[in-house]
Design a protein around this motif. Structure first.
Motif, PDB file in Angstrom:
ATOM      1  N   GLU A 128       0.864  -1.183   0.000  1.00 42.14           N
ATOM      2  CA  GLU A 128       0.000   0.000   0.000  1.00 42.14           C
ATOM      3  C   GLU A 128       0.894   1.224   0.000  1.00 42.14           C
ATOM      4  O   GLU A 128       1.853   1.314   0.774  1.00 42.14           O
ATOM      5  CB  GLU A 128      -0.914   0.023   1.223  1.00 42.14           C
ATOM      6  N   ASN A 172      -1.694  -1.136  -3.858  1.00 36.34           N
ATOM      7  CA  ASN A 172      -2.879  -0.318  -3.601  1.00 36.34           C
ATOM      8  C   ASN A 172      -2.420   1.135  -3.484  1.00 36.34           C
ATOM      9  O   ASN A 172      -1.907   1.553  -2.449  1.00 36.34           O
ATOM     10  CB  ASN A 172      -3.566  -0.785  -2.321  1.00 36.34           C
ATOM     11  N   LYS A 174      -3.043   4.899  -3.132  1.00 34.75           N
ATOM     12  CA  LYS A 174      -4.052   5.836  -2.654  1.00 34.75           C
ATOM     13  C   LYS A 174      -3.532   7.264  -2.744  1.00 34.75           C
ATOM     14  O   LYS A 174      -2.333   7.513  -2.574  1.00 34.75           O
ATOM     15  CB  LYS A 174      -4.417   5.525  -1.198  1.00 34.75           C
TER      16      LYS A 174
END
Length: 233
Positions: A128, A172, A174
């Protein structure tokens, strides 16, 4: 030391402040494509621009025999051609996906952990990364560097930001307002999980690392990385 800033956005302004605090001078600022490159009073150039301008900026500095370091991401399909051009010009070039000293230590931790996990196929790996909403590329250059290190040492063949796939590391990515940069790598099995994480609290670490790299590279020739600056490996 006289510094040219190639790109005068948020990072450029942060670099300017730290450079001045360390008794350096900003003698050239390039913020628009039509700006003129006059390196006559510059010792080193620092490129934190945008992907579409990076190759031009780096090439202009090499043409002027000015050592140049770049932290711009999103242009690396041209990296090898820049390395070749630097060597042809007997110039000086350093690229880093992240100039934070802490992140470069994190790269080494990631490399060692991926080597240890390489033969343990019961663990799946994912990542992430979180950055501010103004960051143009996704995943970040830092995340790509981390993923490539894992790929070098495990059965994974590539990375993806679309959805988890076999043999691809899922990143991921973001984008959240005012987040300087967070990267977390997770190895998960049915039995347990192993996580390593780096969190930047502000942008000063990136800017400081860039200035330290500029100080280090000023009188050298060749192509370098932050591992050279930090004497890692």
């Amino acid at each position: 030391m006289n510094i040219a800033l190639l790109g005068y956005g948020r990072m450029g302004k942060s670099i300017e402040k730290i450079a001045i605090d360390r008794n350096h001078h900003i003698t050239l600022k390039i913020s628009e494509p039509e700006d003129k490159f006059d390196f006559s009073n510059c010792d080193v150039a620092i490129d934190f621009s945008v992907p579409s301008a990076a190759v031009r900026n780096i090439t202009k500095a090499l043409d002027a025999n000015i050592p140049v370091i770049s932290g711009t991401t999103g242009w690396l399909e041209d990296y090898e051609s820049i390395v070749d051009y630097c060597n042809k010009k007997n110039g000086t070039f350093l690229y880093a996906s992240n100039f934070s000293l802490g992140v470069n230590i994190f790269f080494e931790l990631n490399k060692v952990l991926s080597e240890l996990m390489g033969g343990l196929n019961d663990y799946s790996v994912s990542m992430e990364e979180i950055h501010h909403t103004q960051k143009l590329d996704a995943p970040s250059g830092t995340a790509i560097t981390l993923a490539e290190q894992i790929i070098d040492n495990t059965h994974y063949k590539n990375w993806t930001i679309e959805k988890p796939e076999a043999n691809k590391i899922y990143i991921n990515a973001k984008r959240i307002k005012d987040v300087p940069g967070t990267h977390e790598i997770s190895y998960d099995s049915k039995i347990d999980s192993i996580n390593i994480k780096h969190t930047a609290h502000n942008r000063q670490g990136f800017a400081l690392g860039a200035v330290i790299a500029a100080e280090w590279i000023k009188d050298k020739k060749g192509v370098f990385t932050m591992k050279d600056v930090l004497n890692i490996g």
